[in-house]
Design an enzyme around this catalytic site. Structure first.
Site, PDB file in Angstrom:
ATOM      1  N   HIS A 260       7.383  11.221  10.755  1.00  0.00           N
ATOM      2  CA  HIS A 260       8.243  10.554  11.746  1.00  0.00           C
ATOM      3  C   HIS A 260       9.691  10.882  11.416  1.00  0.00           C
ATOM      4  O   HIS A 260      10.064  11.012  10.264  1.00  0.00           O
ATOM      5  CB  HIS A 260       8.047   9.025  11.689  1.00  0.00           C
ATOM      6  CG  HIS A 260       8.484   8.332  12.929  1.00  0.00           C
ATOM      7  ND1 HIS A 260       9.792   7.974  13.141  1.00  0.00           N
ATOM      8  CD2 HIS A 260       7.802   7.956  14.028  1.00  0.00           C
ATOM      9  CE1 HIS A 260       9.885   7.380  14.318  1.00  0.00           C
ATOM     10  NE2 HIS A 260       8.699   7.361  14.886  1.00  0.00           N
ATOM     11  N   ASP A 316       0.713   7.047  16.453  1.00  0.00           N
ATOM     12  CA  ASP A 316      -0.310   7.800  17.189  1.00  0.00           C
ATOM     13  C   ASP A 316      -1.597   7.971  16.408  1.00  0.00           C
ATOM     14  O   ASP A 316      -2.641   8.284  16.996  1.00  0.00           O
ATOM     15  CB  ASP A 316       0.242   9.185  17.568  1.00  0.00           C
ATOM     16  CG  ASP A 316       1.356   9.070  18.590  1.00  0.00           C
ATOM     17  OD1 ASP A 316       2.508   9.362  18.254  1.00  0.00           O
ATOM     18  OD2 ASP A 316       1.056   8.618  19.714  1.00  0.00           O
TER      19      ASP A 316
HETATM   20  C1  SDX Z   1       6.072   9.446  18.188  1.00  0.00           C
HETATM   21  O1  SDX Z   1      10.821   8.998  17.495  1.00  0.00           O
HETATM   22  C2  SDX Z   1      10.028   8.069  17.804  1.00  0.00           C
HETATM   23  O2  SDX Z   1      10.326   6.895  17.672  1.00  0.00           O
HETATM   24  C3  SDX Z   1       8.687   8.534  18.376  1.00  0.00           C
HETATM   25  C4  SDX Z   1       7.607   7.481  18.442  1.00  0.00           C
HETATM   26  C5  SDX Z   1       7.880   6.430  19.511  1.00  0.00           C
HETATM   27  O3  SDX Z   1       7.337   5.314  19.417  1.00  0.00           O
HETATM   28  O4  SDX Z   1       8.556   6.804  20.512  1.00  0.00           O
HETATM   29  O5  SDX Z   1       7.461   6.818  17.177  1.00  0.00           O
HETATM   30  C6  SDX Z   1       6.282   8.117  18.824  1.00  0.00           C
HETATM   31  O6  SDX Z   1       6.404  10.436  18.772  1.00  0.00           O
HETATM   32  C7  SDX Z   1       5.530   9.498  16.797  1.00  0.00           C
HETATM   33  C8  SDX Z   1       5.458  10.953  16.235  1.00  0.00           C
HETATM   34  C9  SDX Z   1       4.228  11.637  16.820  1.00  0.00           C
HETATM   35  N1  SDX Z   1       4.243  13.075  16.465  1.00  0.00           N
HETATM   36  C10 SDX Z   1       3.337  13.576  15.604  1.00  0.00           C
HETATM   37  O7  SDX Z   1       2.492  12.907  15.020  1.00  0.00           O
HETATM   38  C11 SDX Z   1       3.417  15.090  15.448  1.00  0.00           C
HETATM   39  C12 SDX Z   1       3.320  15.487  13.976  1.00  0.00           C
HETATM   40  N2  SDX Z   1       4.551  15.078  13.316  1.00  0.00           N
HETATM   41  C13 SDX Z   1       5.541  16.063  13.013  1.00  0.00           C
HETATM   42  O8  SDX Z   1       5.623  17.132  13.912  1.00  0.00           O
HETATM   43  C14 SDX Z   1       6.874  15.457  12.564  1.00  0.00           C
HETATM   44  O9  SDX Z   1       6.584  14.543  11.588  1.00  0.00           O
HETATM   45  C15 SDX Z   1       7.789  14.840  13.592  1.00  0.00           C
HETATM   46  C16 SDX Z   1       8.075  15.747  14.729  1.00  0.00           C
HETATM   47  C17 SDX Z   1       7.220  13.551  14.118  1.00  0.00           C
HETATM   48  C18 SDX Z   1       9.107  14.511  12.886  1.00  0.00           C
HETATM   49  O10 SDX Z   1       9.604  15.722  12.497  1.00  0.00           O
HETATM   50  P1  SDX Z   1      11.021  15.928  11.756  1.00  0.00           P
HETATM   51  O11 SDX Z   1      11.713  14.639  11.556  1.00  0.00           O
HETATM   52  O12 SDX Z   1      11.748  16.985  12.502  1.00  0.00           O
HETATM   53  O13 SDX Z   1      10.548  16.419  10.325  1.00  0.00           O
HETATM   54  P2  SDX Z   1      10.106  17.905   9.970  1.00  0.00           P
HETATM   55  O14 SDX Z   1       9.147  18.442  11.008  1.00  0.00           O
HETATM   56  O15 SDX Z   1      11.343  18.706   9.689  1.00  0.00           O
HETATM   57  O16 SDX Z   1       9.286  17.679   8.637  1.00  0.00           O
HETATM   58  C19 SDX Z   1       9.981  17.319   7.444  1.00  0.00           C
HETATM   59  C20 SDX Z   1       9.055  17.733   6.323  1.00  0.00           C
HETATM   60  C21 SDX Z   1       8.610  19.160   6.490  1.00  0.00           C
HETATM   61  O17 SDX Z   1       8.542  19.748   5.194  1.00  0.00           O
HETATM   62  P3  SDX Z   1       9.179  21.242   5.027  1.00  0.00           P
HETATM   63  O18 SDX Z   1       8.406  22.153   5.969  1.00  0.00           O
HETATM   64  O19 SDX Z   1      10.633  21.140   5.416  1.00  0.00           O
HETATM   65  O20 SDX Z   1       8.930  21.538   3.572  1.00  0.00           O
HETATM   66  O21 SDX Z   1       7.873  16.927   6.324  1.00  0.00           O
HETATM   67  C22 SDX Z   1       6.734  17.758   6.603  1.00  0.00           C
HETATM   68  C23 SDX Z   1       7.224  19.102   7.074  1.00  0.00           C
HETATM   69  O22 SDX Z   1       6.377  20.107   6.532  1.00  0.00           O
HETATM   70  N3  SDX Z   1       5.978  17.147   7.704  1.00  0.00           N
HETATM   71  C24 SDX Z   1       4.689  17.368   7.941  1.00  0.00           C
HETATM   72  C25 SDX Z   1       4.383  16.597   9.077  1.00  0.00           C
HETATM   73  N4  SDX Z   1       5.481  15.950   9.485  1.00  0.00           N
HETATM   74  C26 SDX Z   1       6.467  16.297   8.645  1.00  0.00           C
HETATM   75  N5  SDX Z   1       3.778  18.150   7.344  1.00  0.00           N
HETATM   76  C27 SDX Z   1       2.528  18.146   7.870  1.00  0.00           C
HETATM   77  N6  SDX Z   1       2.161  17.419   8.949  1.00  0.00           N
HETATM   78  C28 SDX Z   1       3.061  16.640   9.570  1.00  0.00           C
HETATM   79  N7  SDX Z   1       2.688  15.913  10.656  1.00  0.00           N
END
Ligand code: SDX
Length: 380
Positions: A260, A316
């Site tokens: 998140h 989710d």
């Molecule tokens: C919702 O914003 C809100 O409030 C949204 C929400 C709402 O109620 O409206 O809460 C609802 O959208 C929840 C999120 C649902 N999305 C997912 O589940 C999709 C999977 N999640 C990721 O894509 C990610 O965690 C995000 C998009 C949600 C957040 O991404 P960020 O803040 O841009 O973080 P990032 O992608 O840069 O990750 C930071 C690190 C990374 O490590 P590095 O590659 O830099 O070494 O954390 C790791 C990532 O690898 N990481 C994950 C991960 N999420 C973060 N690794 C594996 N799987 C994941 N899901």
């Protein structure tokens, strides 16, 4: 000019708001002063009143909101006809986005952005979003849409128009909790898009259509469908570890339902939905999806710890197994999210229209300069 870049607007404060507070470090979520854990006993309508008006309703205020929403619960025939024209394989979020946009054409005053008109449209959308999704589902099953029952709550009518059967009290309660937990979440991507769209003083239908378009994305509301697609692909608890390791090994591999932008610990909504999923699994005897979810979190915890990270379940993650056990197809999970989030989107549109400032950030130009024009036949 300050040329500091905040990619994804990470950590940027764009305005103040009275609606929602999130403490990402503590895993706290507050709607208008109430901790989300206090609101799991509330009906969705009570939380809508809280988000829109600043406090929980009295009995009279609750009945007034329900009565007003019921006035517009029936969809315009033209919109139902539009849904009938949709190809059977059309994605439900494509159909929902199109139908909500089409509602503007049937509204007597779609463009007014004064508070009373915005509230009128918002209340109609509050009633119609669940009926749109229910109608979508019935039509693609080859069945006739169900006429909403004005005696049922929004959660109850949603289940009724989805299944054609009057829902049990227990199922209605689960749906109320799910709608409350997904109702609002500050400046998430779809809410920011809705507010930014409204900041040009365009109409409510345009702003909400933009929000639906944004919510559909797999990094946002589309994640719950992604979670169930993954669980169905994995198939059993034994295969979870292999799936997680293979996915994490891919460049930018992401496990849907984890991580998140704001929460650095477990999403408090995931904590609540985990308990709901566990109870449903126990009561239904269909524990497979819940057990696979627990195994996925175990493996993610272990693998992220190796990276010195905490990437925890978000809202989710467990909603996927809850909706599966309620009998919904995976591609309907994000439409259900949109049914809940119309309340948060509208609360933010009230704020935006009431004290508007056009949203217009900048990009730091890094392209070429000083080039001169040559007629097309002189270009190499
Ligand atoms: C919702 O914003 C809100 O409030 C949204 C929400 C709402 O109620 O409206 O809460 C609802 O959208 C929840 C999120 C649902 N999305 C997912 O589940 C999709 C999977 N999640 C990721 O894509 C990610 O965690 C995000 C998009 C949600 C957040 O991404 P960020 O803040 O841009 O973080 P990032 O992608 O840069 O990750 C930071 C690190 C990374 O490590 P590095 O590659 O830099 O070494 O954390 C790791 C990532 O690898 N990481 C994950 C991960 N999420 C973060 N690794 C594996 N799987 C994941 N899901």
């Amino acid at each position: 000019m300050d040329e500091t870049i905040y990619r994804g607007l990470n950590g940027v404060n764009v305005d103040t708001s009275q609606i929602c507070f999130i403490d990402g470090d503590k895993g706290e979520l507050i709607y208008r002063g109430y901790d989300i854990r206090e609101l799991t006993e509330a009906s969705y309508e009570e939380v809508v009143h809280l988000l829109w008006n600043g406090d929980l309703p009295t009995r009279a205020e609750l009945e007034a909101l329900r009565a007003e929403a019921q006035e517009d619960v029936v969809l315009p025939d033209g919109v139902v006809d539009l849904l009938r024209c949709m190809p059977a394989g059309a994605g439900p979020m494509h159909a929902l986005r199109t139908a909500v946009s089409a509602l503007a054409a049937f509204d007597p005053n779609p463009d007014g952005v004064d508070h009373e008109n915005v509230r009128r449209i918002g209340t109609a959308l509050l009633a119609r979003m669940p009926v749109l999704v229910g109608t979508l589902q019935r039509l693609r099953e080859g069945k006739e849409p169900v006429v909403p029952n004005p005696d049922l709550s929004i959660a109850g009518n949603f289940l009724y128009t989805l299944t054609g059967e009057e829902p049990s009290e227990a199922a209605t309660k689960v749906m109320d909790v799910a709608l409350v937990l997904h109702a609002e979440h500050g400046s998430n991507a779809s809410t920011f898009v809705a507010r930014s769209t409204a900041s040009t003083l365009t109409d409510v239908y345009s702003a909400i259509t933009a929000g639906i378009a944004s919510l559909k994305g797999p990094l946002h509301g589309g994640a719950n469908t992604g979670v169930m697609n993954a669980l169905e692909e994995i198939g059993s608890v034994e295969n979870v570890e292999r799936y997680v390791l293979d996915t994490l090994a891919k460049p930018n591999g992401r496990i849907m339902g984890f991580g998140h932008r704001v929460y650095k610990v477990r999403d408090p909504r995931a904590n609540i939905l985990e308990h709901v999923a566990e109870r449903l699994a126990r009561e239904s005897g269909e524990s497979k999806w819940f057990e696979m979810s627990l195994e996925m979190e175990r493996v993610m915890d272990r693998e992220m710890a190796k990276k010195g990270r905490e990437v925890k379940p978000n809202v989710d993650f467990f909603s996927a197994s809850v909706y599966r056990m309620l009998g919904f197809p995976a591609d309907m999970y994000t439409p259900i999210f949109a049914v809940a989030r119309i309340s948060g989107w509208m609360a933010h549109l009230f704020e935006q229209y009431a004290d508007n400032r056009l949203v217009r950030p900048r990009l730091v130009y890094e392209g070429p300069r000083g080039k001169t024009f040559a007629p097309v036949d002189q270009r190499a």
